[in-house]
Design a protein around this motif. Sequence first.
Motif, PDB file in Angstrom:
ATOM      1  N   PRO A   1       0.815  -1.219   0.000  1.00 18.15           N
ATOM      2  CA  PRO A   1       0.000   0.000   0.000  1.00 18.15           C
ATOM      3  C   PRO A   1       0.845   1.264   0.000  1.00 18.15           C
ATOM      4  CG  PRO A   1      -0.667  -1.532   1.743  1.00 18.15           C
ATOM      5  CD  PRO A   1       0.649  -1.997   1.231  1.00 18.15           C
ATOM      6  N   LEU A   2       0.283   2.327  -0.546  1.00 19.84           N
ATOM      7  CA  LEU A   2       0.893   3.655  -0.506  1.00 19.84           C
ATOM      8  C   LEU A   2      -0.031   4.572   0.279  1.00 19.84           C
ATOM      9  CD1 LEU A   2       2.115   4.013  -4.212  1.00 19.84           C
ATOM     10  CD2 LEU A   2       3.505   3.503  -2.197  1.00 19.84           C
ATOM     11  N   ASP A   3       0.569   5.452   1.106  1.00 20.75           N
ATOM     12  CA  ASP A   3      -0.212   6.291   2.008  1.00 20.75           C
ATOM     13  C   ASP A   3      -0.609   7.629   1.405  1.00 20.75           C
ATOM     14  OD1 ASP A   3      -0.129   4.392   4.020  1.00 20.75           O
ATOM     15  OD2 ASP A   3       1.771   5.136   4.819  1.00 20.75           O
ATOM     16  N   GLN A   4      -0.025   8.000   0.287  1.00 20.82           N
ATOM     17  CA  GLN A   4      -0.356   9.288  -0.306  1.00 20.82           C
ATOM     18  C   GLN A   4      -0.159   9.227  -1.811  1.00 20.82           C
ATOM     19  OE1 GLN A   4       2.251  12.260   1.319  1.00 20.82           O
ATOM     20  NE2 GLN A   4       4.116  11.189   0.714  1.00 20.82           N
ATOM     21  N   PHE A   5      -0.807  10.175  -2.501  1.00 21.19           N
ATOM     22  CA  PHE A   5      -0.744  10.229  -3.951  1.00 21.19           C
ATOM     23  C   PHE A   5       0.406  11.137  -4.359  1.00 21.19           C
ATOM     24  CE2 PHE A   5      -2.451  12.173  -7.992  1.00 21.19           C
ATOM     25  CZ  PHE A   5      -2.077  11.102  -8.784  1.00 21.19           C
ATOM     26  N   GLY A   6       1.375  10.565  -5.060  1.00 21.19           N
ATOM     27  CA  GLY A   6       2.528  11.329  -5.499  1.00 21.19           C
ATOM     28  C   GLY A   6       3.299  10.584  -6.565  1.00 21.19           C
ATOM     29  N   ARG A   7       4.609  10.754  -6.565  1.00 22.99           N
ATOM     30  CA  ARG A   7       5.442  10.148  -7.593  1.00 22.99           C
ATOM     31  C   ARG A   7       5.382   8.622  -7.576  1.00 22.99           C
ATOM     32  NH1 ARG A   7      11.064  13.734  -7.467  1.00 22.99           N
ATOM     33  NH2 ARG A   7      10.121  15.732  -8.145  1.00 22.99           N
ATOM     34  N   ALA A   8       5.260   8.050  -6.376  1.00 21.65           N
ATOM     35  CA  ALA A   8       5.218   6.592  -6.292  1.00 21.65           C
ATOM     36  C   ALA A   8       3.993   6.042  -7.021  1.00 21.65           C
ATOM     37  CB  ALA A   8       5.219   6.146  -4.832  1.00 21.65           C
ATOM     38  N   TRP A   9       2.829   6.667  -6.811  1.00 22.75           N
ATOM     39  CA  TRP A   9       1.623   6.237  -7.501  1.00 22.75           C
ATOM     40  C   TRP A   9       1.758   6.431  -9.005  1.00 22.75           C
ATOM     41  CZ3 TRP A   9      -2.069   3.066  -6.984  1.00 22.75           C
ATOM     42  CH2 TRP A   9      -2.666   2.799  -5.740  1.00 22.75           C
ATOM     43  N   LEU A  10       2.265   7.585  -9.420  1.00 17.03           N
ATOM     44  CA  LEU A  10       2.422   7.851 -10.854  1.00 17.03           C
ATOM     45  C   LEU A  10       3.392   6.852 -11.493  1.00 17.03           C
ATOM     46  CD1 LEU A  10       2.535  11.757 -10.847  1.00 17.03           C
ATOM     47  CD2 LEU A  10       0.631  10.276 -11.519  1.00 17.03           C
TER      48      LEU A  10
ATOM     49  N   ARG B   1       3.886   3.745 -10.488  1.00 20.85           N
ATOM     50  CA  ARG B   1       3.169   2.473 -10.623  1.00 20.85           C
ATOM     51  C   ARG B   1       2.224   2.505 -11.828  1.00 20.85           C
ATOM     52  NH1 ARG B   1       1.410   0.164  -4.642  1.00 20.85           N
ATOM     53  NH2 ARG B   1       3.531  -0.038  -3.810  1.00 20.85           N
ATOM     54  N   ILE B   2       1.495   3.599 -11.961  1.00 21.50           N
ATOM     55  CA  ILE B   2       0.546   3.711 -13.075  1.00 21.50           C
ATOM     56  C   ILE B   2       1.282   3.619 -14.407  1.00 21.50           C
ATOM     57  CG2 ILE B   2      -1.003   5.327 -14.252  1.00 21.50           C
ATOM     58  CD1 ILE B   2      -1.915   6.259 -11.472  1.00 21.50           C
ATOM     59  N   ALA B   3       2.434   4.294 -14.514  1.00 18.32           N
ATOM     60  CA  ALA B   3       3.202   4.268 -15.765  1.00 18.32           C
ATOM     61  C   ALA B   3       3.716   2.854 -16.059  1.00 18.32           C
ATOM     62  CB  ALA B   3       4.364   5.248 -15.681  1.00 18.32           C
ATOM     63  N   LEU B   4       4.208   2.164 -15.037  1.00 18.25           N
ATOM     64  CA  LEU B   4       4.763   0.819 -15.246  1.00 18.25           C
ATOM     65  C   LEU B   4       3.666  -0.173 -15.627  1.00 18.25           C
ATOM     66  CD1 LEU B   4       7.155  -1.077 -15.183  1.00 18.25           C
ATOM     67  CD2 LEU B   4       6.811  -1.383 -12.716  1.00 18.25           C
ATOM     68  N   VAL B   5       2.525  -0.112 -14.947  1.00 19.96           N
ATOM     69  CA  VAL B   5       1.425  -1.020 -15.276  1.00 19.96           C
ATOM     70  C   VAL B   5       0.889  -0.723 -16.676  1.00 19.96           C
ATOM     71  CG1 VAL B   5      -0.894  -1.767 -14.618  1.00 19.96           C
ATOM     72  CG2 VAL B   5       0.824  -1.375 -12.855  1.00 19.96           C
ATOM     73  N   THR B   6       0.840   0.557 -17.046  1.00 24.89           N
ATOM     74  CA  THR B   6       0.411   0.930 -18.392  1.00 24.89           C
ATOM     75  C   THR B   6       1.299   0.275 -19.440  1.00 24.89           C
ATOM     76  OG1 THR B   6      -0.477   3.059 -17.661  1.00 24.89           O
ATOM     77  CG2 THR B   6       0.109   2.863 -19.986  1.00 24.89           C
ATOM     78  N   LEU B   7       2.594   0.354 -19.257  1.00 22.32           N
ATOM     79  CA  LEU B   7       3.536  -0.230 -20.216  1.00 22.32           C
ATOM     80  C   LEU B   7       3.383  -1.747 -20.285  1.00 22.32           C
ATOM     81  CD1 LEU B   7       5.939   0.071 -22.134  1.00 22.32           C
ATOM     82  CD2 LEU B   7       7.458  -0.081 -20.137  1.00 22.32           C
ATOM     83  N   CYS B   8       3.287  -2.399 -19.130  1.00 26.50           N
ATOM     84  CA  CYS B   8       3.207  -3.867 -19.110  1.00 26.50           C
ATOM     85  C   CYS B   8       1.918  -4.372 -19.751  1.00 26.50           C
ATOM     86  CB  CYS B   8       3.313  -4.365 -17.671  1.00 26.50           C
ATOM     87  SG  CYS B   8       4.945  -4.101 -16.918  1.00 26.50           S
TER      88      CYS B   8
END
Length: 387
Positions: free
Chosen positions: A124-133, A135-142
């Motif tokens: 889990p991540l506790d806040q929306f920031g670079r870590a979430w972005l 993850r979104i970018a990596l899952v998008t690519l995969c």
Amino acid sequence: MPSSSSPSPDSVPAERSPETTGELPNAVGDSAFGSAAPGSTSSDGTTRGDTTRGDTTRGDTTRGDIGRPIAWMALVGFSLAAFMLLVPLPLKSRIGSAIGDLAHAPMFGGIFIAILLLWHRVSPLDQFGRAWLGRIALVTLCVFILGILVELAQTLTGRKAASHDVVANGLGILAAGMLCIAVLNYRYQPRRIWLSGLAALSAIGLVGIALARPVRIIWDVLSVHRAYPSISSFERDWEMTRWHFDDCRGQIVSTHATDGSHAMRWSVRATEHPAATLVETVTDWSDAQSFEVDVTLAPTYPGIGELYVKVIDHDHADYHEDVCRKQFLLTPGKTQHLVISREEIINGPDTRKLDLSNVKLVSLMLYRPEVPTWIDVDNLRVTTDQR
């Protein structure tokens, strides 16, 4: 003797327990994307700390209880997606393919969200920031690479890989990513609601673009029946999706048009019998008195062109003898009006009568062209008693 500065037992305030205050520790996983961020305000007006660490046993249990159903749902979803994408389609018509194409963007968007949710449950991540972005970018690519591999795998199951399916997959993935950004931003940074709105509008626009092609094809399929007895006049680009080309190709042009302002340029290669076949037409020609088409052979062709026009019903045993076929000789540079009468259509097959109530295909075949050339085709139509 005790010092006067030492507090007495009675003066030490009792430590408040959650049971005393009525507040319980916030368990991990109280929503799809985790608990509220540390420092957010609770319902009683107090500032909430990082209570997710207050009861690790309860948090881990809750996370496991929620994570297992999501994992099973994701597994079922992936299996269903693989079945739909790899098994040969039962409907081979344009409308069947278009309905299948409608599922590409939502399906890969759902795969994207499922993987992102599973990752969040594991870590889990506790806040929306670079870590979430990130993850979104990596899952998008995969997931996008997964879509390409699935299209290539379809060639092993009797289906064809299609570039427009890859584009639809990508648009669905991007739309899901925008939707996740909208939800996460609204949850963790509600003051920037404008960003959530912009991301949500982007997601809607991407889905609209992905669905535009199959929706237009379905609309064109319906327009085929409304236009009868006109079969094709090439006034819309989407009419080209009604045709299948062997050793040739077709495109919309504005030359030699005899109905409206456009015609189809049928460009052929110097092969045995290049053919353009109309695969989407009204099947019931019971009231037909003739089939007609206008053609113009390229003026640079070195001789007379030998064109065969075929009308094929669903009962045909082959595409040569058991169909209606009529030969026409084409003069280079001259627009010619070709006609096949009702009697010629019915009596076309060698050993039976062609069923005009169950027409399947109309085909144009240029026999052994000497050189690569083109024929402009327009105004395919059936004449009826009412005309």
